[in-house]
Structure formats: structure tokens, C-alpha cells
Scaffold this active site. Structure first.
Site, PDB file in Angstrom:
ATOM      1  N   THR A   1      37.332  25.532  -4.369  1.00 13.15           N
ATOM      2  CA  THR A   1      36.546  26.450  -3.512  1.00 13.15           C
ATOM      3  C   THR A   1      36.891  27.895  -3.855  1.00 13.15           C
ATOM      4  O   THR A   1      38.037  28.196  -4.148  1.00 13.15           O
ATOM      5  CB  THR A   1      36.896  26.207  -2.027  1.00 13.15           C
TER       6      THR A   1
ATOM      7  N   THR B   1      39.317  27.965   2.814  1.00 10.41           N
ATOM      8  CA  THR B   1      39.422  26.958   1.765  1.00 10.41           C
ATOM      9  C   THR B   1      40.496  25.959   2.166  1.00 10.41           C
ATOM     10  O   THR B   1      41.382  26.284   2.948  1.00 10.41           O
ATOM     11  CB  THR B   1      39.793  27.589   0.415  1.00 10.41           C
TER      12      THR B   1
ATOM     13  N   GLY C   1      31.169  19.629   3.110  1.00 12.25           N
ATOM     14  CA  GLY C   1      32.478  20.164   3.504  1.00 12.25           C
ATOM     15  C   GLY C   1      32.311  21.358   4.431  1.00 12.25           C
ATOM     16  O   GLY C   1      31.261  21.561   5.043  1.00 12.25           O
ATOM     17  N   ASP C   2      33.358  22.175   4.530  1.00 15.75           N
ATOM     18  CA  ASP C   2      33.304  23.328   5.448  1.00 15.75           C
ATOM     19  C   ASP C   2      32.577  24.524   4.844  1.00 15.75           C
ATOM     20  O   ASP C   2      32.048  25.371   5.556  1.00 15.75           O
ATOM     21  CB  ASP C   2      34.746  23.739   5.816  1.00 15.75           C
TER      22      ASP C   2
END
Lengths: 131, 193
Positions: A1, A51, A31-32
Site C-alpha cells: 500500500t 496502511t 481492503g481499507d
């Protein structure tokens, strides 16, 4: 990331995050990083990019929480960043984040072994670190 | 009002045994990206343009886990995601499941500026990319030998590795130290995934 947060000379903040996700992840896993408020957030007060373990970052709404504790608890940027990393990563989740404030401050924190990061401010400060 | 400020990151999953030359490579890339952002800020570019510019550079370099050099799925393909947010007005854009767009962060920005939505994913996002005429490449462009090797080790370890670059010789450690945790649970819990 990867990610970048910036406050410009007008005091406007922005944040961006981009990733390939986790090695050996299931097809279709989100993911985020693309979730606003989890991996990325920017408002009048600050800009944040996260991250680490996406599932933990999502559960902790990490990026928005930095702005929230600044707004509602009146914390400064580094205090807010430290508070969130210390208190919002439940279950041993590992993550890191970078942030800037509309006042021209820059901060970062992580609870993993290290985080590839760099920061600079207009008054000449510049730092690149890993551990 | 304070002056401008910038920060960049390349991921938080750093292998404790990362070889020195890899550390040097990472520091050089981070410094190069900082300098790109600093000269843009000195030219009075707005913050939203600077974050996009810097993340594009990080996506293009294969060193970190994004764009070219992205982590691989269980099927050895690449599915990328990105988001961008502008503080004033809290405008935002995000994309997921991107397989052909060279710079996903720029597609996220187009979602913010050229669509009525804030998040597009998978085939819808790829369709929007075609309409907007962004640069696309074959999925193989994003796949590196390093990551194929790491995927193989992750499968052998029956685990999901965080987005860190670990040299092949030490990835075996991931196999040997079963106490490897993710979200506070033994990594094997995620094995089915």
C-alpha cells in the site's frame, strides 16, 4: 500500500491511498484503502492515509477517527495520531498512518515493525524513515 | 496559517530482516516522491493535485505494493484499489477490483469529479475507465517476478502475507514461525481464504 497526504499553502488538506491488497488474497476482497473513513480521509482539519492489516483498519475506522478526536477531543495532530494507533486497533491489528493538519503540521505513527515513510514541511524539515 | 506540509508512505508491513540494499531502494524512492511533491507545492499546486501526482509515481514504481508491483490474488492476478479525498467540501472518489488501469488513483479522482458517485468497483469501474479514456495496460504489466515468488511461498505457508516485500530467502521464516499473527489471530485462521 502507498499513500500521500498534503496540506497546501491555503491550508487545504488532501489524502490519497493506492494498493494491490494482501498477497494470496481471495478474489473480490476489498481492503481499507478504497474505503473513505477507514484507509483514507480528508476534511478541513486534516488529511490521513493508512496502511497495514486492512480488516483491522476498517473495524477501527482509523482515518476518520484521527479527524474525530481532533474535532471532538480537541487533540493536536500528533496526539490524535498516537491516540488512534494506540486505542483503535483491537485484537492486535498492525497498522500505520501518516497525517497532515490544516496548520501545516505533519505526523505519523505505527504499531508494526516498521513503516516506509517520508515527510517534509515548508520550513525545511525533511525526514525519510523505515523503522 | 502554517505553511505547506507533505507525507508519503509505502506500507507498514516491513520485514525485520529487510536487506540493506532494499532499505536503500525504499529510502531513495520515498525521497524522490517527496521531492516531486515539494516542487509541486512550491509551484502552488493545490493539495488534491499533489497527492494524485505523488501516488501516481508510487504506483508506477514496482517497489511498493500498488500499481505495478501490486500484491497478487490467490489466482496470481492483480486486483487494485485506490481512493482520494479533498478536504474542502470533503469530496472523494474510490475504485476497487481494478485490473487494467495503469494508475488507479487517477481513476478514483475521475470518479470524484466526473461521476455522480464516490465509489465504483470491478466491471463498472473498468467500464467507466474506458469511457474516460484513461491509460490501460494488460494485467501482466502489474505482475513482477518478486511477487510471483512471494505468492508461491505464501501458498506453501498457507497464509496471507501483509503488503510487505520480503526477500525470498527469509520468507521461509513465515513458514517456520507459526506464531505469525494477523488481526491478533494465528495466520492459519485465514488459511481458508
Amino acid at each position: 500500500t502507498v499513500g500521500c497526504v498534503v496540506v497546501d499553502s491555503q491550508g487545504h488538506c488532501a489524502a490519497a491511498t493506492s494498493t494491490g491488497g494482501l498477497m494470496n488474497k481471495m478474489m473480490g476482497r476489498i481492503g481499507d484503502s478504497p474505503l473513505i473513513g477507514a484507509g483514507t480521509y480528508a476534511c478541513d482539519l486534516c488529511g490521513v492515509s493508512c496502511t497495514g492489516e486492512g480488516e483491522a483498519i476498517i473495524r477501527g475506522t482509523l482515518a476518520r477517527d484521527v479527524a474525530a478526536v481532533m474535532e471532538y477531543k480537541g487533540l493536536g495532530l500528533q496526539e490524535a495520531v498516537d491516540y488512534v494507533i494506540r486505542n483503535r486497533l483491537d485484537g492486535g491489528g498492525k497498522a500505520g498512518l501518516i497525517a497532515v493538519s490544516s496548520k501545516g503540521e505533519v505526523a505519523c505513527a505505527f504499531n508494526s515493525v516498521g513503516m516506509f515513510r517520508g515527510c517534509a514541511t515548508e520550513d525545511g524539515f525533511m525526514e525519510v524513515g523505515i523503522w | 496559517m502554517g505553511g505547506w506540509a507533505i507525507a508519503v508512505h509505502g506500507g507498514a508491513g516491513v520485514d525485520p530482516d529487510l536487506p540493506r540494499e532494499r532499505q536503500e531502494e525504499a529510502r531513495n524512492l520515498l525521497t524522490r516522491c517527496l521531492n516531486i511533491g515539494i516542487s509541486a507545492l512550491r509551484s502552488s499546486l493545490p493539495a488534491i493535485d499533489v497527492v494524485e501526482l505523488v501516488v501516481r509515481e508510487l504506483e508506477t514504481d514496482p517497489l511498493f505494493n500498488s500499481g505495478r508491483g501490486s500484491a497478487l490474488t490467490e489466482k496470481a492476478t492483480v486486483e487494485m484499489e485506490a481512493s482520494i479525498m479533498d478536504g474542502p467540501g470533503r469530496r472523494c472518489g474510490a475504485v476497487s477490483g481494478i485490473t487494467t488501469v495503469k494508475n488507479p488513483v487517477s481513476l478514483a479522482r475521475l470518479v470524484m469529479e466526473k461521476s455522480p458517485h464516490s465509489y465504483l468497483a470491478f466491471s463498472g469501474a473498468e467500464e467507466f475507465a474506458k469511457q474516460q479514456g484513461v491509460e490501460t495496460v494488460d494485467n501482466s504489466y502489474f505482475i513482477t517476478e518478486d511477487n510471483l515468488g512471494m505468492l508461491k511461498l505464501a501458498k506453501e505457508a498457507n497464509s496471507i502475507l501483509f503488503d510487505y516485500r520480503i526477500p525470498l530467502e527469509s520468507c521461509g521464516a513465515a513458514v517456520e514461525n507459526p506464531q505469525l499473527q494477523m488481526n491478533g489471530l494465528p495466520i492459519s485462521v485465514y488459511a481458508p481464504e
